[in-house]
Design a protein around this motif. Structure first.
Motif, PDB file in Angstrom:
ATOM      1  N   GLY A 609     -27.282  10.988 -33.649  1.00 36.72           N
ATOM      2  CA  GLY A 609     -27.283  11.952 -32.565  1.00 36.72           C
ATOM      3  C   GLY A 609     -28.041  11.554 -31.320  1.00 36.72           C
ATOM      4  O   GLY A 609     -28.105  12.337 -30.362  1.00 36.72           O
ATOM      5  N   LYS A 610     -28.607  10.332 -31.286  1.00 39.50           N
ATOM      6  CA  LYS A 610     -29.428   9.939 -30.136  1.00 39.50           C
ATOM      7  C   LYS A 610     -29.026   8.594 -29.549  1.00 39.50           C
ATOM      8  O   LYS A 610     -29.696   8.099 -28.643  1.00 39.50           O
ATOM      9  N   CYS A 611     -27.977   7.992 -30.064  1.00 42.46           N
ATOM     10  CA  CYS A 611     -27.572   6.683 -29.553  1.00 42.46           C
ATOM     11  C   CYS A 611     -27.037   6.833 -28.128  1.00 42.46           C
ATOM     12  O   CYS A 611     -26.258   7.742 -27.831  1.00 42.46           O
ATOM     13  N   GLU A 612     -27.432   5.907 -27.260  1.00 42.81           N
ATOM     14  CA  GLU A 612     -27.056   5.996 -25.852  1.00 42.81           C
ATOM     15  C   GLU A 612     -25.698   5.359 -25.576  1.00 42.81           C
ATOM     16  O   GLU A 612     -24.914   5.875 -24.780  1.00 42.81           O
ATOM     17  N   THR A 613     -25.398   4.244 -26.254  1.00 38.14           N
ATOM     18  CA  THR A 613     -24.198   3.469 -25.938  1.00 38.14           C
ATOM     19  C   THR A 613     -23.602   2.890 -27.210  1.00 38.14           C
ATOM     20  O   THR A 613     -24.326   2.483 -28.119  1.00 38.14           O
ATOM     21  N   LEU A 614     -22.271   2.870 -27.265  1.00 37.62           N
ATOM     22  CA  LEU A 614     -21.571   2.137 -28.313  1.00 37.62           C
ATOM     23  C   LEU A 614     -20.617   1.156 -27.649  1.00 37.62           C
ATOM     24  O   LEU A 614     -19.939   1.498 -26.674  1.00 37.62           O
ATOM     25  N   ILE A 615     -20.581  -0.063 -28.163  1.00 34.79           N
ATOM     26  CA  ILE A 615     -19.637  -1.078 -27.715  1.00 34.79           C
ATOM     27  C   ILE A 615     -18.738  -1.402 -28.903  1.00 34.79           C
ATOM     28  O   ILE A 615     -19.212  -1.840 -29.953  1.00 34.79           O
ATOM     29  N   CYS A 641     -13.521  12.457 -45.819  1.00 35.22           N
ATOM     30  CA  CYS A 641     -13.744  12.512 -44.374  1.00 35.22           C
ATOM     31  C   CYS A 641     -12.531  13.032 -43.620  1.00 35.22           C
ATOM     32  O   CYS A 641     -12.670  13.736 -42.603  1.00 35.22           O
ATOM     33  N   LEU A 642     -11.327  12.741 -44.105  1.00 36.95           N
ATOM     34  CA  LEU A 642     -10.131  13.169 -43.389  1.00 36.95           C
ATOM     35  C   LEU A 642      -9.875  14.661 -43.511  1.00 36.95           C
ATOM     36  O   LEU A 642      -9.082  15.219 -42.748  1.00 36.95           O
ATOM     37  N   ARG A 643     -10.529  15.318 -44.417  1.00 34.72           N
ATOM     38  CA  ARG A 643     -10.470  16.771 -44.479  1.00 34.72           C
ATOM     39  C   ARG A 643     -11.396  17.394 -43.434  1.00 34.72           C
ATOM     40  O   ARG A 643     -11.354  18.617 -43.215  1.00 34.72           O
ATOM     41  N   ILE A 644     -12.227  16.558 -42.802  1.00 37.81           N
ATOM     42  CA  ILE A 644     -13.228  17.043 -41.849  1.00 37.81           C
ATOM     43  C   ILE A 644     -12.939  16.555 -40.436  1.00 37.81           C
ATOM     44  O   ILE A 644     -12.987  17.315 -39.472  1.00 37.81           O
ATOM     45  N   THR A 645     -12.607  15.275 -40.307  1.00 35.01           N
ATOM     46  CA  THR A 645     -12.375  14.681 -38.994  1.00 35.01           C
ATOM     47  C   THR A 645     -11.610  13.375 -39.190  1.00 35.01           C
ATOM     48  O   THR A 645     -11.211  13.038 -40.294  1.00 35.01           O
ATOM     49  N   ASP A 646     -11.380  12.648 -38.110  1.00 30.92           N
ATOM     50  CA  ASP A 646     -10.824  11.297 -38.177  1.00 30.92           C
ATOM     51  C   ASP A 646     -11.368  10.524 -36.992  1.00 30.92           C
ATOM     52  O   ASP A 646     -11.975  11.091 -36.068  1.00 30.92           O
ATOM     53  N   LEU A 647     -11.133   9.231 -36.993  1.00 26.67           N
ATOM     54  CA  LEU A 647     -11.733   8.362 -35.977  1.00 26.67           C
ATOM     55  C   LEU A 647     -11.356   8.778 -34.565  1.00 26.67           C
ATOM     56  O   LEU A 647     -12.146   8.610 -33.629  1.00 26.67           O
ATOM     57  N   CYS A 648     -10.160   9.333 -34.388  1.00 30.22           N
ATOM     58  CA  CYS A 648      -9.708   9.698 -33.048  1.00 30.22           C
ATOM     59  C   CYS A 648     -10.587  10.759 -32.404  1.00 30.22           C
ATOM     60  O   CYS A 648     -10.628  10.885 -31.171  1.00 30.22           O
ATOM     61  N   GLN A 649     -11.320  11.524 -33.220  1.00 27.40           N
ATOM     62  CA  GLN A 649     -12.181  12.572 -32.682  1.00 27.40           C
ATOM     63  C   GLN A 649     -13.593  12.086 -32.366  1.00 27.40           C
ATOM     64  O   GLN A 649     -14.310  12.723 -31.586  1.00 27.40           O
ATOM     65  N   LEU A 650     -14.002  10.991 -32.965  1.00 29.15           N
ATOM     66  CA  LEU A 650     -15.405  10.593 -32.886  1.00 29.15           C
ATOM     67  C   LEU A 650     -15.873  10.259 -31.474  1.00 29.15           C
ATOM     68  O   LEU A 650     -17.006  10.610 -31.109  1.00 29.15           O
ATOM     69  N   PRO A 651     -15.087   9.581 -30.624  1.00 29.66           N
ATOM     70  CA  PRO A 651     -15.595   9.340 -29.267  1.00 29.66           C
ATOM     71  C   PRO A 651     -15.973  10.616 -28.528  1.00 29.66           C
ATOM     72  O   PRO A 651     -16.977  10.655 -27.812  1.00 29.66           O
ATOM     73  N   ALA A 652     -15.198  11.677 -28.710  1.00 32.76           N
ATOM     74  CA  ALA A 652     -15.538  12.944 -28.065  1.00 32.76           C
ATOM     75  C   ALA A 652     -16.767  13.569 -28.706  1.00 32.76           C
ATOM     76  O   ALA A 652     -17.635  14.119 -28.010  1.00 32.76           O
ATOM     77  N   LEU A 653     -16.854  13.486 -30.023  1.00 32.98           N
ATOM     78  CA  LEU A 653     -18.001  14.072 -30.708  1.00 32.98           C
ATOM     79  C   LEU A 653     -19.288  13.314 -30.407  1.00 32.98           C
ATOM     80  O   LEU A 653     -20.385  13.864 -30.569  1.00 32.98           O
ATOM     81  N   LEU A 654     -19.176  12.067 -29.968  1.00 38.15           N
ATOM     82  CA  LEU A 654     -20.361  11.262 -29.646  1.00 38.15           C
ATOM     83  C   LEU A 654     -20.901  11.543 -28.247  1.00 38.15           C
ATOM     84  O   LEU A 654     -21.995  11.084 -27.906  1.00 38.15           O
ATOM     85  N   ALA A 655     -20.161  12.247 -27.427  1.00 44.24           N
ATOM     86  CA  ALA A 655     -20.634  12.564 -26.081  1.00 44.24           C
ATOM     87  C   ALA A 655     -21.994  13.283 -26.178  1.00 44.24           C
ATOM     88  O   ALA A 655     -22.205  14.091 -27.086  1.00 44.24           O
ATOM     89  N   PRO A 656     -22.943  12.945 -25.266  1.00 47.38           N
ATOM     90  CA  PRO A 656     -22.785  12.191 -24.011  1.00 47.38           C
ATOM     91  C   PRO A 656     -22.973  10.677 -24.141  1.00 47.38           C
ATOM     92  O   PRO A 656     -23.132  10.004 -23.129  1.00 47.38           O
ATOM     93  N   ALA A 657     -22.989  10.139 -25.373  1.00 43.77           N
ATOM     94  CA  ALA A 657     -23.093   8.689 -25.502  1.00 43.77           C
ATOM     95  C   ALA A 657     -21.913   8.025 -24.800  1.00 43.77           C
ATOM     96  O   ALA A 657     -20.790   8.536 -24.804  1.00 43.77           O
ATOM     97  N   GLU A 658     -22.158   6.870 -24.210  1.00 42.80           N
ATOM     98  CA  GLU A 658     -21.113   6.130 -23.530  1.00 42.80           C
ATOM     99  C   GLU A 658     -20.442   5.185 -24.518  1.00 42.80           C
ATOM    100  O   GLU A 658     -21.106   4.429 -25.225  1.00 42.80           O
ATOM    101  N   ILE A 659     -19.118   5.248 -24.589  1.00 39.42           N
ATOM    102  CA  ILE A 659     -18.360   4.379 -25.480  1.00 39.42           C
ATOM    103  C   ILE A 659     -17.657   3.335 -24.632  1.00 39.42           C
ATOM    104  O   ILE A 659     -16.848   3.662 -23.771  1.00 39.42           O
TER     105      ILE A 659
END
Length: 682
Positions: A609-615, A641-659
């Motif tokens: 929950g505190k990561c600033e950037t992902l590459i 995990c697929l009953r909860i989320t999938d990879l396509c959602q994670l970039p949005a859920l990681l905001a405000p981290a920069e991807i």
């Protein structure tokens, strides 16, 4: 901040840095003779870093954990509803209408065979719309009142109801109505049990899908059919079977309280024995629930108590250690005694390999006569099956589908729809995104990452090695304890002077990378970042023979974790350690990863929950994708995990981290892109 479509490459090390590298060489030579300094410089604790030892220990802990409420009947009865709900979820039945509103069975009889003392109705029923179950119903002649009924569930025999026909025939001769149902794997229509075992469908774990869920549901609907028949006393139903049918007998009795007596044969032992002896390798995917809540068969048996339970086992079974079966029985005797019904649990042991024996068969018939008919009949008086050729019918004679299955039959594809997967929600504002993120994290921690240690061990960091060669201000290799059994290493390259706090990018190495691949991958990183290279479990020094990957993936899931979920924990522990270092700004941590490790990076960043950037480079489009059939290679599955989320959602859920994506963004990630753009975060 948000998703950046490309990561702009920078030139490599500048001339000034190169000069510093060369001029530091002499200093580095001198430093090699110095004793390591820094956090935890004392002698390291012993950690095996051995995946087999680790999994055996975890399985042993599950096996040795007491049944909840075992010290108090009142406590157990209070806990039972929650344990039952967890079990229903682990057996993949959470989306089924267990409490009413079931679709019509639409049972159809396709033929009848008259035998000596009973008749056989060849029929099929619809357990779900488009999911048909072929079965044979054995009905005694001249019934004067509704009779008790036994559901016979088939094991892994090629001809199913033909192979096991002597058992329902014997039940019918004893006065029971008996329904024998085929599995979706080896029945008249050949579906799938061996998704993980043979096809590389490890995404079943991510789906929270076990084929035993379909079998248990089909059996529950078989009980519905029996209860509707005028020949059957619906208050006196039993279940039995061997091997896969033995395991399903445990599962069905635990799931459906209408079962008043159960006799599983050669179907279960302790989890510790399965992992330690590797007998798990011989087991079908239907032999264990998705072990989200890390239970053993005694926990499943506790849900059957205090109803009569007879455990049958052969003493030289190649896939069940006899001592471990005895242990399950001994553990369950305690809960039956607690319930005031020690006489309701029995154990019969017969000589031989993985099969029935006259001793076990006669005991089973006597057991059901006693508990469903109230007759005190010895096993010898109950008698054995009749295996004579003249008493047996051919597979063709017992066939249900004369002209083939119904055209809309879903047997071969039911694994794709049996469990409901998470969809992309309609999120309208940042408050809804925040609430959804919190919900996803909460569910993941319970149902995907529930095996994370409740009380993590001390990091106990040690600086194992340092040099001035690898970066402008040197490099430190630290080891730290991730989890009991694992001491990992992180190689920190000080691009910036460690006397002041600067950002740190943690680079995840890949399982099969060549030397220098990770350094080249991150070569364009801005010089304001220090770099840390981590090998998580399964990678590099902490990896294992590729031939073990198939076994480890299945054994990990049976103990309530996966390789990827363990790696997520390793990354979280690495972040925790790195934040303690003087030269690291704890608020400016990033993660860089490629291919399958990008999955690990995104989940770790979400939980942290505190990561600033992902590459990220070349991340998978989804966790709902098949692997290699031999189980080798990347392992991105995570339980449920697929009953909860999938990879396509994670970039949005990681905001405000920069991807920052190197090269292309998977098309499936469009939902995140559009959501972030709509919320003004891109």
């Amino acid at each position: 901040m948000g998703i950046v479509s490309r990561f702009t490459a920078r030139m490599g090390v500048n001339m000034r840095q190169a000069y510093l590298f060369l001029s530091a060489f002499v200093i580095a030579i001198a430093s090699l003779s110095c004793s390591p300094q820094g956090p935890g410089a004392e002698a390291p604790d012993i950690q095996s870093n051995n995946i087999r030892s680790y999994l055996i220990n975890e399985a042993r802990e599950i096996t040795e954990s007491p049944i909840p409420g075992v010290l108090s009947l009142a406590d157990w009865e209070k806990a039972r509803p929650e344990r039952y709900a967890e079990y229903i979820e682990m057996i993949s039945l959470q989306d089924m209408p267990l409490n009413g509103g079931r679709p019509p069975l639409n049972a159809r009889v396709t033929g009848t065979l008259q035998r000596d003392g009973y008749r056989i109705e060849k029929l099929y029923y619809e357990s779900l719309p488009g999911l048909y179950v072929p079965a044979n119903l054995y009905i005694p002649d001249n019934l004067k009142s509704p009779a008790p009924a036994v559901l016979y569930v088939c094991g892994h025999a090629q001809t199913q109801k033909a192979y096991y026909q002597a058992h329902p025939a014997k039940f019918a001769r004893l006065g029971f109505v008996c329904l024998i149902v085929e599995t979706v794997q080896l029945g008249e229509v050949r579906g799938e049990h061996h998704g993980c075992w043979a096809r590389g469908w490890f995404n079943w774990y991510s789906r929270g899908y076990t084929p035993s869920g379909v079998e248990v549901w089909n059996a529950i609907r078989g009980l519905d059919l029996l209860a509707e028949r005028p020949e059957v006393d619906g208050g006196k139903l039993g279940v039995t079977g061997i091997s896969g049918g033995g395991a399903q007998s445990w599962f069905i009795a635990a799931a459906d309280p209408r079962i008043k007596a159960a006799a599983p044969v050669c179907g279960a032992c302790t989890l510790e024995a399965e992992i330690a002896t590797r007998t798990i390798d011989g087991h079908c995917d239907c032999m264990m629930p998705i072990n989200t809540f890390r239970v053993d068969f005694k926990n499943i048996g506790a849900l059957i108590s205090p109803r009569p339970l007879l455990i049958g086992q052969a003493d030289r079974d190649g896939i069940f250690k006899i001592e471990a079966v005895r242990q399950v029985y001994d553990d369950l005797k305690k809960i039956y005694s607690l319930c005031g019904a020690p006489e309701n649990i029995e154990y019969i042991e017969s000589p031989g390999g993985h099969s029935y024996h006259r001793i076990s068969r006669e005991k089973i018939f006597s057991f059901f006569l006693g508990h469903l008919m109230g007759k005190r009949v010895t096993p010898e008086e109950a008698g054995d099956v009749d295996p004579s050729p003249e008493s047996l019918l051919s597979e063709e004679e017992l066939r249900v589908y004369v002209d083939g299955p119904p055209p809309d039959d879903r047997t071969t594809t039911i694994q794709d729809s049996f469990v409901k997967l998470a969809g992309n929600p309609d999120i309208r504002d940042e408050a809804e995104l925040s609430a959804y993120r919190a919900s996803v994290k909460k569910s993941l921690l319970k149902k995907t990452f529930g095996a994370f240690p409740a009380s993590p061990p001390a990091l106990a960091p040690i600086r194992d090695f340092r040099t001035l060669d690898k970066a402008a201000h040197g490099s430190d290799i630290y080891s730290f304890v991730s989890e009991n059994g694992w001491r990992l290493k992180v190689d920190i390259r000080w691009i910036n002077n460690p006397s002041r706090k600067t950002p740190l990018m943690i680079v995840l190495r890949n399982q099969d990378e060549n030397r220098g691949d990770s350094e080249a991958f991150i070569g364009g990183l801005e010089t304001g970042w220090n770099q840390a290279f981590l090998e998580a479990r399964g990678v590099g020094e902490f990896g294992w023979d590729p031939n073990q990957q198939w076994h480890i993936r299945r054994a990990s899931a049976w103990t309530g974790r996966t390789i990827a979920s363990m790696q997520v924990y390793d990354v979280l522990r690495c972040i925790e350690f790195c934040r303690t270092l003087d030269g690291v700004d704890p608020e400016k941590i990033g993660i860089a990863a490629r291919d399958d490790m990008a999955v690990v990076a995104m989940y770790a960043a979400l939980l942290d929950g505190k990561c600033e950037t992902l590459i990220l480079k070349n991340p998978p489009a989804s966790q709902d994708e098949a692997s290699r059939p031999d189980g080798r290679g990347p392992a991105v599955e995570m339980l449920n995990c697929l009953r909860i989320t999938d990879l396509c959602q994670l970039p949005a859920l990681l905001a405000p981290a920069e991807i920052k994506f190197i090269d292309e963004i998977p098309k499936s990630y469009k939902w995140s892109e559009e959501l972030l753009a709509r919320l003004g975060k891109k």
